[in-house]
Design an enzyme around this catalytic site. Structure first.
Site, PDB file in Angstrom:
ATOM      1  N   SER A  25     -58.830  57.947  24.945  1.00 31.32           N
ATOM      2  CA  SER A  25     -57.814  56.391  25.512  1.00 31.32           C
ATOM      3  C   SER A  25     -59.099  55.461  26.548  1.00 31.32           C
ATOM      4  O   SER A  25     -59.684  55.357  26.633  1.00 31.32           O
ATOM      5  CB  SER A  25     -56.371  56.842  26.393  1.00 31.32           C
ATOM      6  OG  SER A  25     -57.016  57.606  27.767  1.00 31.32           O
ATOM      7  N   TYR A  58     -56.546  54.192  22.544  1.00 31.64           N
ATOM      8  CA  TYR A  58     -54.775  53.723  23.211  1.00 31.64           C
ATOM      9  C   TYR A  58     -55.026  53.249  24.557  1.00 31.64           C
ATOM     10  O   TYR A  58     -55.380  53.692  25.719  1.00 31.64           O
ATOM     11  CB  TYR A  58     -53.543  54.971  22.539  1.00 31.64           C
ATOM     12  CG  TYR A  58     -53.745  55.865  23.827  1.00 31.64           C
ATOM     13  CD1 TYR A  58     -53.479  56.260  24.982  1.00 31.64           C
ATOM     14  CD2 TYR A  58     -54.479  57.039  23.085  1.00 31.64           C
ATOM     15  CE1 TYR A  58     -53.385  57.516  25.525  1.00 31.64           C
ATOM     16  CE2 TYR A  58     -54.849  58.394  23.419  1.00 31.64           C
ATOM     17  CZ  TYR A  58     -54.347  58.305  25.034  1.00 31.64           C
ATOM     18  OH  TYR A  58     -54.941  59.667  25.206  1.00 31.64           O
TER      19      TYR A  58
END
EC number: 4.1.1.11
Length: 125
Positions: A25, A58
């Protein structure tokens, strides 16, 4: 026709950390996420201005007001602390180009917001 268009952009943020051992991430200051309209766990594209690397990951929420922009997991290999990055999120929409206004968040060297505005099509309106 449904098209994939950029809906949010954090422009020229400074990378503050890179953690190879995190599960993945990009950690982004909560103020920046809110200003851009990027949701936690939303897919984002990260472009490193310094070296040209492009990656998808993400977003996860970082501490509000901290200025945190940290690449985690394997993506940490592609950036260096201090690099400038552009973070973009996309949406699938059925809209005409002249109707679409993505949000752009401009930041300073500490990743504090300096301006938030809609990105208008070439030639404006």
């Amino acid at each position: 026709m449904i098209r994939t268009l950029v809906h949010a952009k954090i422009h020229r943020a400074t990378v503050t950390g890179a953690d190879l051992n995190y599960v993945g991430s990009i950690t982004i200051d909560e103020d920046l996420l809110e200003a851009a309209g990027i949701w936690p766990f939303e897919r984002v594209q990260v472009v490193d201005v310094n070296n040209g690397a492009r990656l998808e990951t993400y977003a996860i929420v970082g501490e509000r007001g901290s200025g945190t922009i940290q690449l985690n997991g394997a993506a940490a290999h592609l950036v260096n602390v201090g690099d400038l990055v552009i973070i973009m999120a996309y949406a699938q929409v059925d809209a005409k180009p002249e109707e679409w206004e993505p949000t752009v968040v401009f930041v300073n060297e500490q990743n504090a917001i300096t301006e938030v505005k809609a990105l208008l099509p070439v030639g404006g309106r």
